[in-house]
Design a protein around this motif. Structure first.
Motif, mmCIF file in Angstrom:
data_model
loop_
_atom_site.group_PDB
_atom_site.id
_atom_site.type_symbol
_atom_site.label_atom_id
_atom_site.label_comp_id
_atom_site.label_asym_id
_atom_site.label_seq_id
_atom_site.Cartn_x
_atom_site.Cartn_y
_atom_site.Cartn_z
ATOM 1 N N ARG A 58 28.229 62.057 94.151
ATOM 2 C CA ARG A 58 28.405 60.755 94.798
ATOM 3 C C ARG A 58 27.166 59.882 94.624
ATOM 4 N NH1 ARG A 58 31.379 60.918 100.504
ATOM 5 N NH2 ARG A 58 31.474 58.726 99.895
ATOM 6 N N ASP A 61 38.862 58.731 90.642
ATOM 7 C CA ASP A 61 38.556 58.971 92.058
ATOM 8 C C ASP A 61 39.501 60.043 92.568
ATOM 9 O OD1 ASP A 61 38.035 58.968 94.751
ATOM 10 O OD2 ASP A 61 38.220 56.799 95.020
ATOM 11 N N LEU A 89 25.807 59.084 102.535
ATOM 12 C CA LEU A 89 25.967 60.289 101.735
ATOM 13 C C LEU A 89 25.246 61.438 102.414
ATOM 14 C CD1 LEU A 89 25.379 58.930 98.104
ATOM 15 C CD2 LEU A 89 27.470 58.915 99.478
ATOM 16 N N ARG A 131 33.530 63.959 93.986
ATOM 17 C CA ARG A 131 34.544 62.998 94.401
ATOM 18 C C ARG A 131 35.057 62.234 93.171
ATOM 19 N NH1 ARG A 131 34.510 57.809 98.612
ATOM 20 N NH2 ARG A 131 36.327 56.827 97.632
ATOM 21 N N TYR A 132 34.167 62.011 92.210
ATOM 22 C CA TYR A 132 34.532 61.251 91.023
ATOM 23 C C TYR A 132 34.423 62.128 89.782
ATOM 24 C CZ TYR A 132 33.758 57.210 94.072
ATOM 25 O OH TYR A 132 33.799 56.306 95.111
ATOM 26 N N GLN A 152 28.911 67.688 97.397
ATOM 27 C CA GLN A 152 29.285 66.499 96.634
ATOM 28 C C GLN A 152 28.137 65.495 96.498
ATOM 29 O OE1 GLN A 152 32.734 64.489 98.134
ATOM 30 N NE2 GLN A 152 34.167 66.034 97.405
ATOM 31 N N ARG A 176 26.996 56.223 92.786
ATOM 32 C CA ARG A 176 26.380 55.057 93.418
ATOM 33 C C ARG A 176 25.438 54.386 92.408
ATOM 34 N NH1 ARG A 176 24.958 54.803 99.679
ATOM 35 N NH2 ARG A 176 27.235 54.941 99.565
#
Length: 435
Positions: free
Chosen positions: A194, A374, A184, A313-314, A190, A198
């Motif tokens: 992210r 996603d 990352l 990203r999510y 982001q 995680r």
């Protein structure tokens, strides 16, 4: 039948709580009273274990605007209650400012070794500023207070003549090794999103879908990894992720690690069951997104042009986005989801469909059962406008216009219903399939 097998209705003493039997004429010692205190703690801990660990209420952490400084950051933590994995309750009675640089000498205030201390010693935290990620936790602490008179019969015990033992709490800041967020880019917009996912263990969740009969691990994600290595004890309750650089705090993210109370799962041995943990995590994903979105809105000079793909990203399976409506700040409907497949398709000439605002709660509950979104997978996102919100804005009421999104796997809610549809705020289809 084995002679060692326990017989029906045969009492089992192993693991039982032993309480001192008081009777007239019994000679009591301090050890007897300590045993009784221990029994009380054991009873309370069993109730705590049944309730589950996490935050019951309060304990939100944010920057303290009055005391915060770049090289000496301070957080303001609200009053609240938590339960740790050892079954202990941790009560913060009032809003408290917490300095992230340690000056307090814990050794000068610790109780003597004759005082019960279930969670000592705790692993030491890291308190050095620098580019990195830290975990803010709350944990139990014990202090001695006052002195009690003694009869002098046993001079060796004078050192333990404290009047009371205070079972309090402490805040701890634990360094997270960069290896745990390898891959990352800490400079990327982001990074916060992210890193949060995680912590949610999104990679492990995806692996479960591939092999659902055998792959349903009881632990996954960054926080569970920290517990597995002993860096995070069962006495700690995570409150927030802190990204700290030499120039100061970059963000304080609560819900990537903070969870509401989660009790033990009686179905934990079954393969791919709808565990309560996943529902709790889905709620945390939604809360994490809303907090992150609020921080982006506060920090951006032109939020109406912001694109979610640049920062995330999510996405959670459900979310709400405030729209720009001067003088109210907000995001742009088209710009926010730019590059994200959605219904309706951008450029199709169709407007964002309406939904009855009374369905928001139902949509959220349905969406929470689905996986996060996603944005690199190319799956579409359902986007709606609550009809009551739109109507109120058009009539001049000072409301914040919003759009609502949900996982594309949720059922379509933008459907006209007999005797409930409104001509100007519903969705209709003609015989050829147009809308």
């Amino acid at each position: 039948m084995s002679g060692d097998a326990l017989q029906l209705e045969e009492p089992l003493k192993d693991g039982g709580i032993r309480s001192v039997n008081f009777f007239n004429g019994r000679l009591l010692t301090s050890k007897d009273l300590s045993r009784e205190q221990q029994a009380r703690r054991d009873w309370d801990a069993r109730l705590g274990l049944a309730i589950g660990d996490g935050v019951a209420f309060g304990l939100e952490a944010a920057r303290d605007a009055d005391l915060d400084a770049p090289l000496a950051p301070v957080l303001r933590v609200k009053a609240g209650l938590a339960v740790n994995r050892a079954g202990q309750t941790l009560r913060l009675g009032m809003d408290t400012s917490v300095a992230l640089t340690r000056r307090f000498d814990a050794g000068t205030a610790s109780a003597c070794d004759c005082v019960f201390a279930n969670c000592n010693p705790l692993s030491d935290g890291t308190y050095v500023a620098g580019a990195g990620v830290y975990l803010l936790t709350i944990a139990p602490a014990q202090l001695s207070e006052g002195r009690a008179p003694t009869n002098g019969l046993d001079p060796g015990n004078v050192r333990c003549n404290t009047d009371v033992t205070v079972e309090g709490l402490q805040f701890r800041l634990l360094s997270i090794s960069p290896q745990r967020y390898a891959g990352l880019d800490i400079a990327s917009p982001q990074f916060r999103n992210r890193l949060a996912y995680r912590c949610f263990g999104v990679e492990a969740r995806e692996a479960i879908v591939i092999d659902p009969w055998r792959s349903d691990p009881p632990s996954y994600g960054l926080v569970d990894d920290l517990r597995g290595t002993g860096a995070l004890s069962d006495c700690d309750v995570p409150l927030a992720l802190v990204f700290w650089t030499a120039s100061g705090l970059r963000f304080v993210d609560l819900w990537s690690v903070r969870r509401r109370l989660l009790g033990p799962d009686a179905l934990g041995a079954q393969a791919f069951v709808a565990r309560d943990r996943r529902l709790v995590e889905a709620e945390a994903m939604c809360a994490q997104f809303q907090q992150h979105l609020g921080d982006l809105l506060a920090a951006s000079a032109t939020p109406a042009s912001l694109q979610v793909k640049d920062h995330c990203r999510y996405l959670p399976p459900f979310g709400m986005v405030p729209l720009q409506s001067p003088p109210l700040r907000g995001f742009g409907d088209a710009a926010f989801f730019s590059g994200v497949p959605r219904r309706p398709v951008p450029g199709s000439g169709q407007s964002t469909p309406f939904m009855d605002g009374r369905q928001l709660g139902a949509l959220r509950q349905i969406a929470l059962a689905h996986a996060p979104i996603d944005l690199t997978a190319g799956e579409f996102v359902r986007v709606y406008r609550p009809s009551q919100n739109v109507q109120a804005a058009l009539t001049g009421l000072p409301v914040q216009p919003v759009i609502v999104f949900a996982s594309g796997l949720t059922p379509e809610l933008a459907v006209a219903r007999f005797d409930m549809a409104r001509a100007d705020f519903s969705n209709f289809s003609d015989c050829c399939g147009g809308s």
